[in-house]
Design an enzyme around this catalytic site. Structure first.
Site: not given
Ligand code: NAD
Length: 294
Positions: A96, A171, A239
């Site tokens: 997102s 979104k 965010k």
């Molecule tokens: P998270 O922090 O659990 O996972 C993100 C992953 O990305 C981490 O494992 C991190 O190490 C990796 N990462 C970051 N920078 C990187 C890079 N440069 N190279 C490789 N890997 C990298 O986050 P999440 O909860 O999985 O959320 C991911 C996205 O989904 C976000 O944009 C969030 O807003 C969206 N989202 C999350 C939810 C939720 O409930 N958690 C729901 C809908 C949408």
């Protein structure tokens, strides 16, 4: 079988990648966290040592990282996806992030002869695990149709909203509705509680009427039972509202209630609540009222 790359194997990315593997696809993954790569290998996937290497060895590259600068780094940083792409591949960003930055990212990927789709999701960790995510897609129709079978392995309600950036705009709209509804549910339960009614019974009664919603059901229960472990962290919702408010400013429009909801999240963060579930916004209202929903 399609060769799929998956960059960002966190709370959301890990179960999503597993569904693609279970669907018979070869998944090559990359994450900054070693543990995520070990898990991917255990589940039969392949690990890569950079985003560039993922792009070199796969046809469809999915990105699921936290924020706009992270997607920028994954795509265009050193050892990034752009360095490994060749014409005809598809990049799908399911994080997102900013709709405005997305249009720029798409144009730069298109210039390399590749398609770009933005496909952010709603439904949280539960939806990711159950493969029932709502997926809001922006990009060319042909690329959408080609990628649809992969989306269908991760989600249920999948919509091509429009061109690049429109998935992310959708979104942001989703996050405005969610934040403002959390605020409304918080005020309603706080009012009921202060007036001496049992908020649990009030919630139950409202669930049968016009005020019913998933937020009243799930987050209303969290407010009453005081279960504020995430879920969806306040920091991530801040965010998303930041994207709404900076977008509104760029567009020359006012979103007064979104700004107010952001202030309430800010108040929670100031009290150490960045990692609380977003339903804990009610705690900021409770501090103003000097009364707890109970
Ligand atoms: P998270 O922090 O659990 O996972 C993100 C992953 O990305 C981490 O494992 C991190 O190490 C990796 N990462 C970051 N920078 C990187 C890079 N440069 N190279 C490789 N890997 C990298 O986050 P999440 O909860 O999985 O959320 C991911 C996205 O989904 C976000 O944009 C969030 O807003 C969206 N989202 C999350 C939810 C939720 O409930 N958690 C729901 C809908 C949408």
């Amino acid at each position: 079988m399609t060769k799929i790359g998956f960059i960002g194997l966190g709370i959301m990315g890990r179960p999503m990648a597993h569904h693609l593997q279970n669907g018979g696809h070869e998944v090559t993954g990359y994450d900054l966290v070693e543990e995520s790569l070990v898990e991917l290998e255990k589940a039969g996937g392949k690990r890569a040592d950079s985003s560039r290497s993922v792009a070199e060895t796969t046809d469809t590259i999915i990105v699921m990282v936290p924020d706009t600068p992270d997607v920028d780094a994954v795509l265009f940083g050193p050892q990034g996806v752009a360095e490994g792409l060749s014409a005809g591949k598809t990049v799908v960003d399911m994080s997102s992030i900013s709709p405005i930055a997305t249009k720029d990212f798409a144009a730069r990927i298109n210039a390399l002869g590749c398609d770009y789709l933005d496909g952010p999701v709603s439904g949280g960790e539960v939806g990711a695990k159950a493969a029932s995510l709502t997926i809001m897609v922006g990009g060319p129709e042909a690329a959408f149709e080609r990628t649809l079978p992969l989306f269908e392995m991760m989600g249920k309600n999948i919509t091509l909203v429009g061109g690049n950036g429109d998935g992310q705009t959708c979104k942001v709209a989703n996050q405005i509705v969610v934040a403002l509804t959390i605020e409304a549910v918080g005020e309603a339960l706080l009012f009921s509680s202060k007036a001496g009614a049992d908020p649990a019974r009030v919630r139950e009664a409202l669930m049968g009427g016009f005020a019913a919603s998933r937020i009243l059901e799930v987050h209303g229960e969290r407010m009453i039972k005081r279960t504020f472990d995430p879920g969806f962290r306040i920091a991530l919702h801040q965010k998303d509202l930041n994207l709404a408010l900076s977008g509104a400013r760029a567009l020359g429009l006012s979103l007064p209630n979104t700004a107010m909801a952001q202030e309430l999240f800010n108040a929670c963060a100031a009290r150490g609540g960045s990692d609380w579930d977003h339903s804990a916004m009610v705690r900021a209202l409770e501090a103003l009222a000097d009364h707890e929903v109970a």
